[in-house]
Design a protein around this motif. Sequence first.
Motif, short mmCIF file in Angstrom:
data_model
loop_
_atom_site.label_atom_id
_atom_site.label_comp_id
_atom_site.label_asym_id
_atom_site.label_seq_id
_atom_site.Cartn_x
_atom_site.Cartn_y
_atom_site.Cartn_z
N TYR A 103 18.31 15.56 5.55
CA TYR A 103 18.24 17.02 5.57
C TYR A 103 17.05 17.52 4.75
CZ TYR A 103 23.02 16.66 7.38
OH TYR A 103 24.13 16.34 8.13
N LEU A 144 22.57 14.28 -5.43
CA LEU A 144 22.65 13.71 -4.08
C LEU A 144 21.61 12.62 -3.91
CD1 LEU A 144 23.06 17.02 -2.01
CD2 LEU A 144 24.85 15.44 -2.75
N SER A 146 21.78 13.39 3.08
CA SER A 146 21.12 14.39 2.21
C SER A 146 19.61 14.20 2.25
CB SER A 146 21.62 14.23 0.77
OG SER A 146 23.00 14.50 0.73
N ASP A 154 20.73 11.63 12.58
CA ASP A 154 21.82 11.38 11.62
C ASP A 154 22.96 10.70 12.35
OD1 ASP A 154 23.42 11.38 9.44
OD2 ASP A 154 23.71 13.55 9.32
N LEU A 186 15.86 21.13 6.08
CA LEU A 186 17.09 21.92 6.17
C LEU A 186 17.63 22.20 4.77
CD1 LEU A 186 18.91 20.16 9.14
CD2 LEU A 186 17.95 22.45 9.13
N ASP A 187 17.17 21.44 3.79
CA ASP A 187 17.62 21.62 2.42
C ASP A 187 16.38 21.57 1.52
OD1 ASP A 187 19.38 21.98 0.37
OD2 ASP A 187 20.20 19.93 0.39
N ARG A 198 17.63 15.91 -5.47
CA ARG A 198 18.45 17.06 -5.06
C ARG A 198 19.75 17.00 -5.85
NH1 ARG A 198 20.41 21.56 -4.34
NH2 ARG A 198 21.04 22.37 -2.29
#
Lengths: 414, 243
Positions: B53, B24, B50, B171, B58-59, B14
């Motif tokens: 996610y 990331l 990261s 998290d 979520l990403d 990412r």
Amino acid sequence: MAIDFSIALTHLRNRRRQTAVSVMGVALGVGFFVAVSSLMRGSERDFIEKLVDSAPHITVKDEYRQPPLQPVERLYGAGAVSLRSLKPRDEVRGIRNYKAKLEVLSRLDGVAVAPALLGQVILRYGAKDMSATLNGIEPARERLVTQLVDDMIVGALDDLETTANGIIIGRSLAGKLKAGVGDNISVISTAGVVRKMKVVGLFSTGVVAIDEGTVYALIKKAQVLLDRPQTANRLRLRLAEPNGALALAADIEARVGYLAESWQEANEDVLSVLVIRNAIMYSIVGAILVVASFGIFNIISTVVLEKTRDIAILKSMGFNAGDIRRIFLIEGVLVGIAGSVLGWVIGYGMLAGLATIQFKPPGFTEEQGFPLYEGVDQYLIAGGFALLSATLAAYLPARRASALRPVDILRGAA
Amino acid sequence: MTGAAVIEARGVGRVLPGPVPVTLVRDIDMTVREAEFVAVTGPSGSGKSSLLYLLGLLDHPTSGRILLDGEDTTALDERGLADTRLRKIGFVFQFHFLLPEFTVLGNVMVPMRRLGRLSETAMRERAEGLLADFGLADQMTKRPDQVSGGQRQRVAIARALANRPRVILCDEPTGNLDTHSSANVFEIFAGLVHAQGATIVAVTHDLDFAAGTDRRIHLVDGRIVEDGPNRGAPAAAGTVAAS
């Protein structure tokens, strides 16, 4: 209760003051919309009713929409030589063979028809002269096409039949002449004929121009006075369905050849003023709702800003962009609905208050109330417009909310 | 290596675009299997959150693929990803992130109501059962600001479990709690894994928490530098990153 709706409702509930201000903004917009619309449409309807009631729905006149071609034009109109200073053919004034046309028209469904002979006269009583339009009528037919019978305030229409040389004049005209029922007044026509006529009745339509400028007599007397024997220059029709006048007038004009003017055509300029007036009214009242919609935009934008973290967590739980958008749109719609309902109550209350007000406008002899329109449709229009404004106002912040990326917010919050 | 693979990352990277692109995570290859309790550790800025996610959809990875129950999520659109999160993933964050307008019970019912599989009564019963399991039976009608931090986090765990997800992603779940509450939350997670067969991936700075998990993945500068079973814990499948 659906979760989207439930969340939307809690957002609004937790901002009671902001929500109340937004709802009130919409409510006032809707309330004023209803009140102003009721006044405008009421006065418009009242005006049109008076217009429709006081005059025939269609008038066939001894005129042509396009002047007929002269014989020489018909023969040589397309010739190479330009013809000038043509003398028009003498036409007999009035509607040719009007009685036959009267019979044909009276056989139409939902149509009453009456002949009339109109001409200018001078009324002299004592030292006072007043000009007026003489209407030669047949009382039996006239009562079917105009409101003259209802407008009679002294005497009756049939008195024209029972009194030799009877005449009915407007109350205002009588006042100006200082003449009353039973008085003999001199009537002088443009043909130079003078007759003594006895006032047998007074009428009042409430329209000054008519009450001061119109008199009625039997058509036979008018034909003598105006020196136009066996003639009528108007055929006046009253329809069971006045709104059909425009189409029927065109049909009649095509059949009889003479100009057939519907009440809409005759009052086109006035009706166009009403359209402009309505456009202004809706613009102004619409502006109130637009201002109110800024209130909705404000509250929902605030909620979106305050709730970015909640939006992120909802998305992490599986709410998609559409769900988030729906939540904030629902908030706008809820404010719109609550504002509309409250606005209806306010509007209804304003109308109830307006209905109690009585006043005497200039030119009226009796106190009048506001002519109010009380149809449900204006409530629905106001509510619909408010709902649309509210939804549009909510849409932008809702779209912004739905576009938020949860990961950006969660990173910031961590 | 007994359970079926729940989450698989294949060459995941990412990079945040910009004038100076920021990486990331990079070259992440890992598999989380059923009933695994995995801790993701590493220094601040190592890409732990990261990665979480990305695993939680979520990403979007800029390279590689993430598979959930063997299904490649790369091709899913926003709606599809949201639906997958709804049905298969539960999140627990450092901050409880409960909806402040809803009661404790209402918060736990939110994901169930969005999913809409159960009747109102059944949803309520399940939410009450979860809260009772976590010792919150007497807190259900309270709002989040009326209960303690530890209780809020337990509510958040109950909410994450509401739709019976395939995996719970956490998290820093104890990052905002005192020692007692942290131990309590850990016990809940350990119980869920060992007694109920739940699958949990937890990003944590808490060494005690990480030490109690079955497997530990250590990240440095966005790469997995260590992936293996915790000492004394039952062996769990792990793939040491190629780097």
